[in-house]
Design a protein around this motif. Sequence first.
Motif, PDB file in Angstrom:
ATOM      1  N   LYS A  67      34.474  28.974  32.128  1.00  0.00           N
ATOM      2  CA  LYS A  67      35.793  28.902  32.762  1.00  0.00           C
ATOM      3  C   LYS A  67      36.016  27.563  33.453  1.00  0.00           C
ATOM      4  O   LYS A  67      35.070  26.925  33.935  1.00  0.00           O
ATOM      5  CB  LYS A  67      35.957  30.039  33.773  1.00  0.00           C
ATOM      6  CG  LYS A  67      36.191  31.395  33.121  1.00  0.00           C
ATOM      7  CD  LYS A  67      36.749  32.376  34.136  1.00  0.00           C
ATOM      8  CE  LYS A  67      37.172  33.670  33.468  1.00  0.00           C
ATOM      9  NZ  LYS A  67      37.857  34.567  34.434  1.00  0.00           N
ATOM     10  N   GLU A  68      37.273  27.180  33.518  1.00  0.00           N
ATOM     11  CA  GLU A  68      37.702  25.964  34.211  1.00  0.00           C
ATOM     12  C   GLU A  68      38.011  26.280  35.672  1.00  0.00           C
ATOM     13  O   GLU A  68      37.981  27.442  36.091  1.00  0.00           O
ATOM     14  CB  GLU A  68      38.931  25.360  33.521  1.00  0.00           C
ATOM     15  CG  GLU A  68      38.743  25.033  32.049  1.00  0.00           C
ATOM     16  CD  GLU A  68      37.817  23.840  31.811  1.00  0.00           C
ATOM     17  OE1 GLU A  68      37.336  23.242  32.802  1.00  0.00           O
ATOM     18  OE2 GLU A  68      37.590  23.511  30.636  1.00  0.00           O
ATOM     19  N   PHE A  69      38.351  25.244  36.427  1.00  0.00           N
ATOM     20  CA  PHE A  69      38.634  25.407  37.857  1.00  0.00           C
ATOM     21  C   PHE A  69      39.764  26.400  38.109  1.00  0.00           C
ATOM     22  O   PHE A  69      39.709  27.201  39.041  1.00  0.00           O
ATOM     23  CB  PHE A  69      38.993  24.047  38.476  1.00  0.00           C
ATOM     24  CG  PHE A  69      39.474  24.136  39.902  1.00  0.00           C
ATOM     25  CD1 PHE A  69      38.586  24.429  40.926  1.00  0.00           C
ATOM     26  CD2 PHE A  69      40.822  23.950  40.212  1.00  0.00           C
ATOM     27  CE1 PHE A  69      39.024  24.530  42.242  1.00  0.00           C
ATOM     28  CE2 PHE A  69      41.261  24.054  41.524  1.00  0.00           C
ATOM     29  CZ  PHE A  69      40.357  24.336  42.538  1.00  0.00           C
ATOM     30  N   ASP A  70      40.783  26.397  37.261  1.00  0.00           N
ATOM     31  CA  ASP A  70      41.940  27.266  37.475  1.00  0.00           C
ATOM     32  C   ASP A  70      41.723  28.693  36.974  1.00  0.00           C
ATOM     33  O   ASP A  70      42.633  29.528  37.028  1.00  0.00           O
ATOM     34  CB  ASP A  70      43.192  26.669  36.822  1.00  0.00           C
ATOM     35  CG  ASP A  70      43.061  26.535  35.301  1.00  0.00           C
ATOM     36  OD1 ASP A  70      42.037  26.974  34.748  1.00  0.00           O
ATOM     37  OD2 ASP A  70      43.989  25.987  34.679  1.00  0.00           O
ATOM     38  N   GLY A  71      40.524  28.985  36.501  1.00  0.00           N
ATOM     39  CA  GLY A  71      40.221  30.331  36.034  1.00  0.00           C
ATOM     40  C   GLY A  71      40.492  30.552  34.560  1.00  0.00           C
ATOM     41  O   GLY A  71      40.187  31.629  34.027  1.00  0.00           O
ATOM     42  N   SER A  72      41.057  29.567  33.899  1.00  0.00           N
ATOM     43  CA  SER A  72      41.323  29.695  32.464  1.00  0.00           C
ATOM     44  C   SER A  72      40.034  29.522  31.671  1.00  0.00           C
ATOM     45  O   SER A  72      39.078  28.901  32.147  1.00  0.00           O
ATOM     46  CB  SER A  72      42.350  28.659  32.016  1.00  0.00           C
ATOM     47  OG  SER A  72      41.832  27.347  32.181  1.00  0.00           O
ATOM     48  N   MET A  73      40.003  30.084  30.462  1.00  0.00           N
ATOM     49  CA  MET A  73      38.840  29.941  29.600  1.00  0.00           C
ATOM     50  C   MET A  73      38.758  28.505  29.097  1.00  0.00           C
ATOM     51  O   MET A  73      39.779  27.904  28.737  1.00  0.00           O
ATOM     52  CB  MET A  73      38.936  30.898  28.409  1.00  0.00           C
ATOM     53  CG  MET A  73      39.018  32.361  28.808  1.00  0.00           C
ATOM     54  SD  MET A  73      37.574  32.957  29.721  1.00  0.00           S
ATOM     55  CE  MET A  73      36.388  33.097  28.394  1.00  0.00           C
ATOM     56  N   ALA A  74      37.576  27.944  29.101  1.00  0.00           N
ATOM     57  CA  ALA A  74      37.386  26.571  28.628  1.00  0.00           C
ATOM     58  C   ALA A  74      37.759  26.476  27.151  1.00  0.00           C
ATOM     59  O   ALA A  74      37.448  27.367  26.358  1.00  0.00           O
ATOM     60  CB  ALA A  74      35.947  26.138  28.832  1.00  0.00           C
ATOM     61  N   GLU A  75      38.431  25.404  26.795  1.00  0.00           N
ATOM     62  CA  GLU A  75      38.821  25.208  25.393  1.00  0.00           C
ATOM     63  C   GLU A  75      37.590  25.075  24.507  1.00  0.00           C
ATOM     64  O   GLU A  75      37.564  25.547  23.368  1.00  0.00           O
ATOM     65  CB  GLU A  75      39.692  23.958  25.275  1.00  0.00           C
ATOM     66  CG  GLU A  75      40.275  23.757  23.886  1.00  0.00           C
ATOM     67  CD  GLU A  75      41.221  22.570  23.822  1.00  0.00           C
ATOM     68  OE1 GLU A  75      41.574  22.157  22.702  1.00  0.00           O
ATOM     69  OE2 GLU A  75      41.593  22.042  24.898  1.00  0.00           O
ATOM     70  N   HIS A  76      36.550  24.423  25.055  1.00  0.00           N
ATOM     71  CA  HIS A  76      35.289  24.271  24.327  1.00  0.00           C
ATOM     72  C   HIS A  76      34.148  24.751  25.230  1.00  0.00           C
ATOM     73  O   HIS A  76      33.502  23.948  25.906  1.00  0.00           O
ATOM     74  CB  HIS A  76      35.076  22.811  23.929  1.00  0.00           C
ATOM     75  CG  HIS A  76      36.167  22.256  23.070  1.00  0.00           C
ATOM     76  ND1 HIS A  76      36.352  22.649  21.764  1.00  0.00           N
ATOM     77  CD2 HIS A  76      37.151  21.348  23.350  1.00  0.00           C
ATOM     78  CE1 HIS A  76      37.384  22.000  21.256  1.00  0.00           C
ATOM     79  NE2 HIS A  76      37.888  21.217  22.198  1.00  0.00           N
TER      80      HIS A  76
END
Length: 407
Positions: A67-76
Amino acid sequence: MKLAYFLLLFVTPFLFAQKKSAQTLENEINPIIEKYISEKKIPGAVLAVKKGDKVILQRAYGYAKLKEFDGSMAEHPELMTVNHLFDIASLTKVIGTTTAIMKLHDQGRLNVEDPASKYIKGFDEGDKKKITIRHLLTHTSGLYEWYPLYYFSNKRASTFSFIKQLPLKYPVGEGRHYSDLGFTLLGEIIENVSGQPLNIYLKTEIFAPLKMTQTGYNPDKNSNRFAATSPGNPYEKRMVEDSTLGFTVKGLDPQSWKGWRQYLLQGEVNDGNAWYANEGISGAAGLFSTVNDLQKLVDMLKNKGQIKGKSFISAKTIALFLTPDSFKNGLGWMMDPQNAFMRNAPAGTFGHTGFTGTSITVVPEQKLSVILLINRQNMGLQPSRDYFNPNPIREAVIKAVLKWDNE
């Protein structure tokens, strides 16, 4: 020719049994960890199980970054490997600080029964005079468990001074109250006794002799692979603001300090006091390491202080630190079998956990060790505003290992 055939006849089934036995354990443990990854409770993990001199199971699961900082799933998403460095959090207390105190005690440069005031200023008045190094190691000093030190200091020297002027929260020696502040001060004691900064002493006197080349504070973020931890410090922010957790400070305005990190932590220590108030270097938290490096220190302890037949720390000192007290814990190390990560293990078992999701369990009686590193914080806070509790995973893993070893 007949002798070779005879040996083949008897040795082959033995080797097959050994291989099959290890596979049996892996077949039981893999679904445990993979279940929690598939349910998106944790991103990934690294596990090592060792029996005597044999690595029975070592593998990586899932992702180092999901996951990224904003809680979204990492693209890679970044796949986990056994070579990823983890923020080991409070394993710092035992891997670094406790081992250093062991070494200094073993060399006669300090004694665990010595008063803390012998080595640091600010403990020579009132009840603080009663506090010994043993009290600090066993979390019975009466110091606060936690305090938002970064509201008052951003340098290690002033942080030490601030801790010392705080009043005691509990009577000395009358209860176990797990204290980050106590281990922060043990870091200062190590520096004063050794004459070296904590990070340098640990590197030269502990990690280098053990060939733990990947272990240390403030690692180079450009040349290493890291298991991602938290999106900033959302839980510590809650600790300062939410009085129901029991950590708020009377009269402290939570908005008076605005230094919260606004990015995903990967290669920076998650612990706020270690990062904001101790320049990344603390006796309580801050170390990064890999599963292979941690195994080297665990092996030394499992072998009663020996490294390849040579004494690194005497067996007498190891025994001193791994003798349970009235609270069922050793010096630095936890030994209470009611802890999830060592549930129902035999007497003498020791271990510790770290807030990021890390844990170590050592069962000397069976020459077993289990190192489980989970980057639970990368999933962010749950709706309850807590991180996922990895204790069910830890308990299931140690149960499987003990069952396998006793079959």
